[in-house]
Design an enzyme around this catalytic site. Sequence first.
Site, PDB file in Angstrom:
ATOM      1  CG  ASP A   1      -1.688  -1.329   1.304  1.00  0.00           C
ATOM      2  OD1 ASP A   1      -2.485  -1.599   0.399  1.00  0.00           O
ATOM      3  OD2 ASP A   1      -1.454  -2.105   2.247  1.00  0.00           O
TER       4      ASP A   1
ATOM      5  CG  HIS B   1      -3.346  -5.253   3.479  1.00  0.00           C
ATOM      6  ND1 HIS B   1      -2.948  -4.446   2.455  1.00  0.00           N
ATOM      7  CD2 HIS B   1      -3.746  -6.418   2.906  1.00  0.00           C
ATOM      8  CE1 HIS B   1      -3.094  -5.087   1.316  1.00  0.00           C
ATOM      9  NE2 HIS B   1      -3.589  -6.283   1.565  1.00  0.00           N
TER      10      HIS B   1
HETATM   11  P1  NAI Z   1      -2.025 -18.167  -4.055  1.00  0.00           P
HETATM   12  O1  NAI Z   1      -3.398 -18.754  -3.865  1.00  0.00           O
HETATM   13  O2  NAI Z   1      -1.428 -18.095  -5.392  1.00  0.00           O
HETATM   14  O3  NAI Z   1      -1.005 -18.971  -3.115  1.00  0.00           O
HETATM   15  C1  NAI Z   1      -1.272 -19.266  -1.783  1.00  0.00           C
HETATM   16  C2  NAI Z   1      -0.545 -20.533  -1.443  1.00  0.00           C
HETATM   17  O4  NAI Z   1      -0.702 -20.755  -0.032  1.00  0.00           O
HETATM   18  C3  NAI Z   1      -1.090 -21.765  -2.157  1.00  0.00           C
HETATM   19  O5  NAI Z   1      -0.048 -22.475  -2.783  1.00  0.00           O
HETATM   20  C4  NAI Z   1      -1.730 -22.560  -1.032  1.00  0.00           C
HETATM   21  O6  NAI Z   1      -1.674 -23.952  -1.244  1.00  0.00           O
HETATM   22  C5  NAI Z   1      -0.858 -22.126   0.131  1.00  0.00           C
HETATM   23  N1  NAI Z   1      -1.431 -22.420   1.458  1.00  0.00           N
HETATM   24  C6  NAI Z   1      -2.736 -22.456   1.816  1.00  0.00           C
HETATM   25  N2  NAI Z   1      -2.839 -22.830   3.098  1.00  0.00           N
HETATM   26  C7  NAI Z   1      -1.580 -23.020   3.562  1.00  0.00           C
HETATM   27  C8  NAI Z   1      -1.043 -23.432   4.795  1.00  0.00           C
HETATM   28  N3  NAI Z   1      -1.833 -23.725   5.831  1.00  0.00           N
HETATM   29  N4  NAI Z   1       0.290 -23.545   4.900  1.00  0.00           N
HETATM   30  C9  NAI Z   1       1.100 -23.269   3.869  1.00  0.00           C
HETATM   31  N5  NAI Z   1       0.657 -22.890   2.654  1.00  0.00           N
HETATM   32  C10 NAI Z   1      -0.681 -22.771   2.517  1.00  0.00           C
HETATM   33  O7  NAI Z   1      -2.096 -16.744  -3.333  1.00  0.00           O
HETATM   34  P2  NAI Z   1      -1.107 -15.511  -3.489  1.00  0.00           P
HETATM   35  O8  NAI Z   1      -1.562 -14.670  -4.616  1.00  0.00           O
HETATM   36  O9  NAI Z   1       0.289 -15.995  -3.447  1.00  0.00           O
HETATM   37  O10 NAI Z   1      -1.486 -14.701  -2.148  1.00  0.00           O
HETATM   38  C11 NAI Z   1      -1.163 -15.207  -0.875  1.00  0.00           C
HETATM   39  C12 NAI Z   1      -1.829 -14.381   0.212  1.00  0.00           C
HETATM   40  O11 NAI Z   1      -1.318 -13.051   0.201  1.00  0.00           O
HETATM   41  C13 NAI Z   1      -3.350 -14.234   0.066  1.00  0.00           C
HETATM   42  O12 NAI Z   1      -3.922 -14.361   1.379  1.00  0.00           O
HETATM   43  C14 NAI Z   1      -3.527 -12.826  -0.423  1.00  0.00           C
HETATM   44  O13 NAI Z   1      -4.788 -12.292  -0.069  1.00  0.00           O
HETATM   45  C15 NAI Z   1      -2.398 -12.135   0.331  1.00  0.00           C
HETATM   46  N6  NAI Z   1      -1.976 -10.835  -0.202  1.00  0.00           N
HETATM   47  C16 NAI Z   1      -1.585  -9.888   0.712  1.00  0.00           C
HETATM   48  C17 NAI Z   1      -1.147  -8.657   0.306  1.00  0.00           C
HETATM   49  C18 NAI Z   1      -0.733  -7.624   1.312  1.00  0.00           C
HETATM   50  O14 NAI Z   1      -0.436  -6.503   0.877  1.00  0.00           O
HETATM   51  N7  NAI Z   1      -0.664  -7.891   2.609  1.00  0.00           N
HETATM   52  C19 NAI Z   1      -1.091  -8.312  -1.114  1.00  0.00           C
HETATM   53  C20 NAI Z   1      -1.462  -9.388  -2.014  1.00  0.00           C
HETATM   54  C21 NAI Z   1      -1.907 -10.599  -1.543  1.00  0.00           C
END
Ligand code: NAI
Length: 356
Positions: free
Chosen positions: A184, A212
């Site tokens: 952000d 966030h």
């Molecule tokens: P993605 O869906 O591509 O990858 C998430 C991965 O986490 C998947 O491979 C899934 O199998 C794994 N996962 C699920 N449960 C798990 C567990 N208990 N232990 C280990 N791995 C687990 O999602 P992406 O795009 O990589 O986003 C990840 C997270 O980051 C989401 O929650 C998203 O909302 C968040 N996010 C946060 C931002 C921020 O600024 N704080 C910005 C963008 C995304």
Amino acid sequence: MACFCCGSPKLADNEITAVVTAPITMAAPIKVVITGAAGQIAYSLLYQIASGAVFGPEQPVYLHLLDIAPMMGVLEGVVMELADCALPLLAGVLPTAKPEEAFKDVAAAFLVGAMPRKEGMERKDLLSANVRIFKEQGQALDKVARKDVKILVVGNPANTNALICSKYAPSIPKENFTAMTRLDQNRAQAQLAAKLGVPVQDVKNVIIWGNHSSTQFPDAANAVVKVGGDWKPVPAVVNDDDYLKTTFVTTVQKRGAAVIAARKLSSALSAAKAAADHMRDWFQGTGDRWVSMGVVSDGSYGTPREVVFSFPCTVSNGKWKIVEGLTISDFARQMLDNTGKELAEEKQDAMDVCKD
Ligand code: NAI
């Protein structure tokens, strides 16, 4: 542990030191965990960590990659690609579905993995699923991580997940748990630079306050911009209070949704860059720039205590400190109270889940 020299799929920890390829003048490798390692943010983040952009060009790393069991096949492909990058700083990789293996002796933790929001899922359902994940991960960190581990929670709801993780890792100082609002901040900085027609590095000290989420408060009141070699207040140079209170705020608040609408996937490249920025600054210091970090609130600026609230911070010697003494306008007060209220409610909901 997959060894890049001999291809052995499993090496014990005491064997891995034998396969470190970094020159002996380099520091001893540190262990770094990335959760959600098979996901899209991790795919951009891993290269940055393994190439030295986070911990420095002289710091070798062992990467511990945690994901859930059904993703182990995908993770195998990621491990292959890391090997194929032939990175001198990469001492080894451990792909695993077991939190206690993943968190063992880590000095830095990127907690990216989380349950994604599915169609028809209420905010409370998402919170509830993720509270359980971060409770389990807190317990595992408490048991096996280094006590000085620096933890960055990226997975949403990031602030409350960080709080829960800290609650279940009482042997690790609360200061070591942070949530990511750097994306952000980077978005806000880029918006101001574009508005003013200056390079992005010529804008600094824009602040993200609070959660966030869409209640976050992107605040340019203390930001400065370099004009003709001098740093000048952004509000004076922009000279458009209405823009700073409306369009600027909502553009940053809604930027994540705009990326999803365009890409059909959530921000990943920029989220990974922000995670790398956050951890690099925490390890290496911020110099004369403020950075926004979600940290456990001590009540500064009249915010609720004991929620993970994003504040302007400076970092030196690996310790963050909230920037003190800023003037809070009536408009800012309202925005801080609104996002603080949301965080207090999220905390209450999360605590209710933990009781179950
Ligand atoms: P993605 O869906 O591509 O990858 C998430 C991965 O986490 C998947 O491979 C899934 O199998 C794994 N996962 C699920 N449960 C798990 C567990 N208990 N232990 C280990 N791995 C687990 O999602 P992406 O795009 O990589 O986003 C990840 C997270 O980051 C989401 O929650 C998203 O909302 C968040 N996010 C946060 C931002 C921020 O600024 N704080 C910005 C963008 C995304």
